[in-house]
Structure formats: C-alpha cells, structure tokens
Design a protein around this motif. Structure first.
Motif, PDB file in Angstrom:
ATOM      1  N   THR A 154      38.050  28.297  44.884  1.00  0.00           N
ATOM      2  CA  THR A 154      37.564  28.564  43.529  1.00  0.00           C
ATOM      3  C   THR A 154      37.804  30.018  43.156  1.00  0.00           C
ATOM      4  O   THR A 154      38.244  30.324  42.033  1.00  0.00           O
ATOM      5  N   TRP A 155      37.520  30.934  44.097  1.00  0.00           N
ATOM      6  CA  TRP A 155      37.726  32.365  43.856  1.00  0.00           C
ATOM      7  C   TRP A 155      39.200  32.660  43.582  1.00  0.00           C
ATOM      8  O   TRP A 155      39.532  33.393  42.646  1.00  0.00           O
ATOM      9  N   LEU A 156      40.103  32.078  44.379  1.00  0.00           N
ATOM     10  CA  LEU A 156      41.534  32.313  44.206  1.00  0.00           C
ATOM     11  C   LEU A 156      42.033  31.740  42.876  1.00  0.00           C
ATOM     12  O   LEU A 156      42.890  32.338  42.204  1.00  0.00           O
ATOM     13  N   LYS A 157      41.491  30.591  42.490  1.00  0.00           N
ATOM     14  CA  LYS A 157      41.865  29.987  41.214  1.00  0.00           C
ATOM     15  C   LYS A 157      41.447  30.882  40.050  1.00  0.00           C
ATOM     16  O   LYS A 157      42.198  31.090  39.090  1.00  0.00           O
ATOM     17  N   LEU A 158      40.230  31.434  40.140  1.00  0.00           N
ATOM     18  CA  LEU A 158      39.756  32.347  39.091  1.00  0.00           C
ATOM     19  C   LEU A 158      40.559  33.637  39.082  1.00  0.00           C
ATOM     20  O   LEU A 158      40.838  34.201  38.009  1.00  0.00           O
ATOM     21  N   LYS A 159      40.934  34.116  40.250  1.00  0.00           N
ATOM     22  CA  LYS A 159      41.755  35.325  40.325  1.00  0.00           C
ATOM     23  C   LYS A 159      43.066  35.129  39.587  1.00  0.00           C
ATOM     24  O   LYS A 159      43.527  36.008  38.839  1.00  0.00           O
ATOM     25  N   GLU A 161      43.568  32.810  37.232  1.00  0.00           N
ATOM     26  CA  GLU A 161      43.260  32.555  35.821  1.00  0.00           C
ATOM     27  C   GLU A 161      43.052  33.844  35.038  1.00  0.00           C
ATOM     28  O   GLU A 161      43.456  33.952  33.872  1.00  0.00           O
ATOM     29  N   TYR A 162      42.428  34.842  35.680  1.00  0.00           N
ATOM     30  CA  TYR A 162      42.116  36.090  34.985  1.00  0.00           C
ATOM     31  C   TYR A 162      43.090  37.214  35.313  1.00  0.00           C
ATOM     32  O   TYR A 162      42.796  38.379  35.032  1.00  0.00           O
ATOM     33  N   GLU A 163      44.237  36.877  35.864  1.00  0.00           N
ATOM     34  CA  GLU A 163      45.239  37.890  36.153  1.00  0.00           C
ATOM     35  C   GLU A 163      45.615  38.644  34.867  1.00  0.00           C
ATOM     36  O   GLU A 163      45.977  38.048  33.863  1.00  0.00           O
ATOM     37  N   GLY A 164      45.446  39.961  34.884  1.00  0.00           N
ATOM     38  CA  GLY A 164      45.773  40.773  33.716  1.00  0.00           C
ATOM     39  C   GLY A 164      44.741  40.717  32.609  1.00  0.00           C
ATOM     40  O   GLY A 164      44.969  41.262  31.521  1.00  0.00           O
ATOM     41  N   LYS A 165      43.600  40.055  32.862  1.00  0.00           N
ATOM     42  CA  LYS A 165      42.551  39.938  31.852  1.00  0.00           C
ATOM     43  C   LYS A 165      41.236  40.518  32.379  1.00  0.00           C
ATOM     44  O   LYS A 165      41.048  40.653  33.589  1.00  0.00           O
ATOM     45  N   GLU A 166      40.332  40.816  31.457  1.00  0.00           N
ATOM     46  CA  GLU A 166      38.997  41.240  31.850  1.00  0.00           C
ATOM     47  C   GLU A 166      38.208  40.030  32.385  1.00  0.00           C
ATOM     48  O   GLU A 166      38.312  38.933  31.831  1.00  0.00           O
ATOM     49  N   VAL A 167      37.440  40.260  33.421  1.00  0.00           N
ATOM     50  CA  VAL A 167      36.596  39.195  33.955  1.00  0.00           C
ATOM     51  C   VAL A 167      35.253  39.261  33.230  1.00  0.00           C
ATOM     52  O   VAL A 167      34.532  40.258  33.338  1.00  0.00           O
TER      53      VAL A 167
END
Length: 213
Positions: A154-159, A161-167
């Motif tokens: 889940t953490w890797l998927k979110l990483k 998903e938010y590549e280059g974006k603010e979390v």
C-alpha cells in the motif's frame, strides 16, 4: 528470576529539587526539564507515555512524542481513528508521563485532550518527512491487517501515486492539545526520599503542593 528483580537496587543521587527552585508556571518548568534532558543526551527526550480510558472503562497506555509545548498545553499528533483517538473521543481525560533515567526525573501531567485547529495539523503534517506522510496515508492505525507485506505494498502504491505531487494530510490524522490541570514533578532522592511537587489549577491559579515520596 523474581529474586533477581527483587534484588535490583539503585540509589538516586544525581540531582536535587526544592520548592524555591520551581518555576511558578509548570509549563515553563517542564520546558526547562525537557531542555535539560536534551542537553544530557537522553534518548527520545520528548517521549511520553500517554494513558487513555477506553469506552469500556479499561486503561490503555502507549508511547507518543511531544511535538509542541504551548502556553495552554502539550501537543502531539496521531491517527484520530486509532485506539487512542477513539478513547479520547469517548473520554478526553488523559494522563502523560515523561521519564528521564539519566537525570533521575519524571513528570506526570493530567488534563483534557482536544483536537488542534485543522490548519495547525496541516502545517505540522507538511513539515514531516515525505515517507512519514505516506505512512500516515497507508496505515489504518490500530486496525487488524492481513500482513505487513500488505502495508508495504500500500505504501509503495501511494508513493507511485503521489510521485511529483504533494502528499495531502488525511482528514483522520492530526493533533491534540492536552490542556493540563495537574502536573507532578519528581526528582529521585537519596534513601528513597524522592522530591515530589504537584501543581494544581485552582481558581485561575497554579497551586504548588509538596508530596511525600
């Protein structure tokens, strides 16, 4: 093994404490002791044991980190849907305990926990390392999960998903401020004559009492 524990002894000789040396403001006194712990090289000097009461009336304690010492209380951050968050929602009366073995000191604080303003939580969340922000999104804190591999995926998927974006800060994650009404400062003493002083909030003022060890 029990005999081994029973025979453990340690005399406390590192410091002293007197009524005359206490600050009239317990938050200022706590601030000074936190700085002393930091200077002494204490491991996790801001770590505190947070105790809450579950909806069924059972006590529950865990370690959290103090993240702010404000004029009206102590601030920490967590998942609002965690066990501690649910307990605070049911009963906001909490207690925290600091312990610094190097200095032979501890501080107990009792008070009422309230959520901080959303903008305060936003500002702190934005200051956290990116990995920690992703972790707050990935972890359903205190919930049963199928495995740690599931959390890692889940953490890797979110990483990704938010590549280059603010979390973004999730709505279920934020801060609490503990508004205190009792402080107790404890300094270890020779021959178990420990020094204990309790601050109580009464009629708009802090009253200091000397307690027997």
């Amino acid at each position: 093994m029990n005999k081994e524990f029973q025979d453990l002894r340690k005399d406390y000789v590192r410091g002293d404490l007197s009524l005359e040396r206490l600050d009239a403001d317990p938050l200022a006194q706590l601030d000074q002791w936190l700085r002393d712990a930091l200077e002494a090289g204490a491991v996790e000097p801001t770590a505190m044991a947070l105790s809450t009461v579950t909806p069924s009336g059972a006590p529950h304690s865990r370690m959290v980190l103090l993240k702010g010492l404000e004029k009206d209380g102590l601030v920490f951050y967590t998942n609002y849907n965690s066990d501690k968050g649910k307990a605070i929602e049911s009963n906001p009366q909490v207690s925290v305990l600091f312990f610094w073995p190097l200095l032979e000191r501890q501080v107990r604080v009792e008070g009422v926990a309230q959520k901080v303003a959303p903008e305060v939580s936003d500002a702190y969340f934005a200051s956290r390392p990116r990995e920690s922000r992703l972790g707050a999104l990935a972890s359903p804190q205190s919930s049963v999960v199928e495995s740690y591999e599931y959390l890692e995926k889940t953490w890797l998927k979110l990483k990704e998903e938010y590549e280059g974006k603010e979390v973004p800060r999730p709505a279920h994650w934020g801060g609490y401020i503990i508004k205190p009404h009792i402080f107790e400062f404890w300094q270890g003493g020779h021959g178990r004559l420990h020094k204990r002083f309790r601050y109580k909030w009464e009629d708009g003022n802090w009253i200091i009492e000397t307690l027997a060890p």
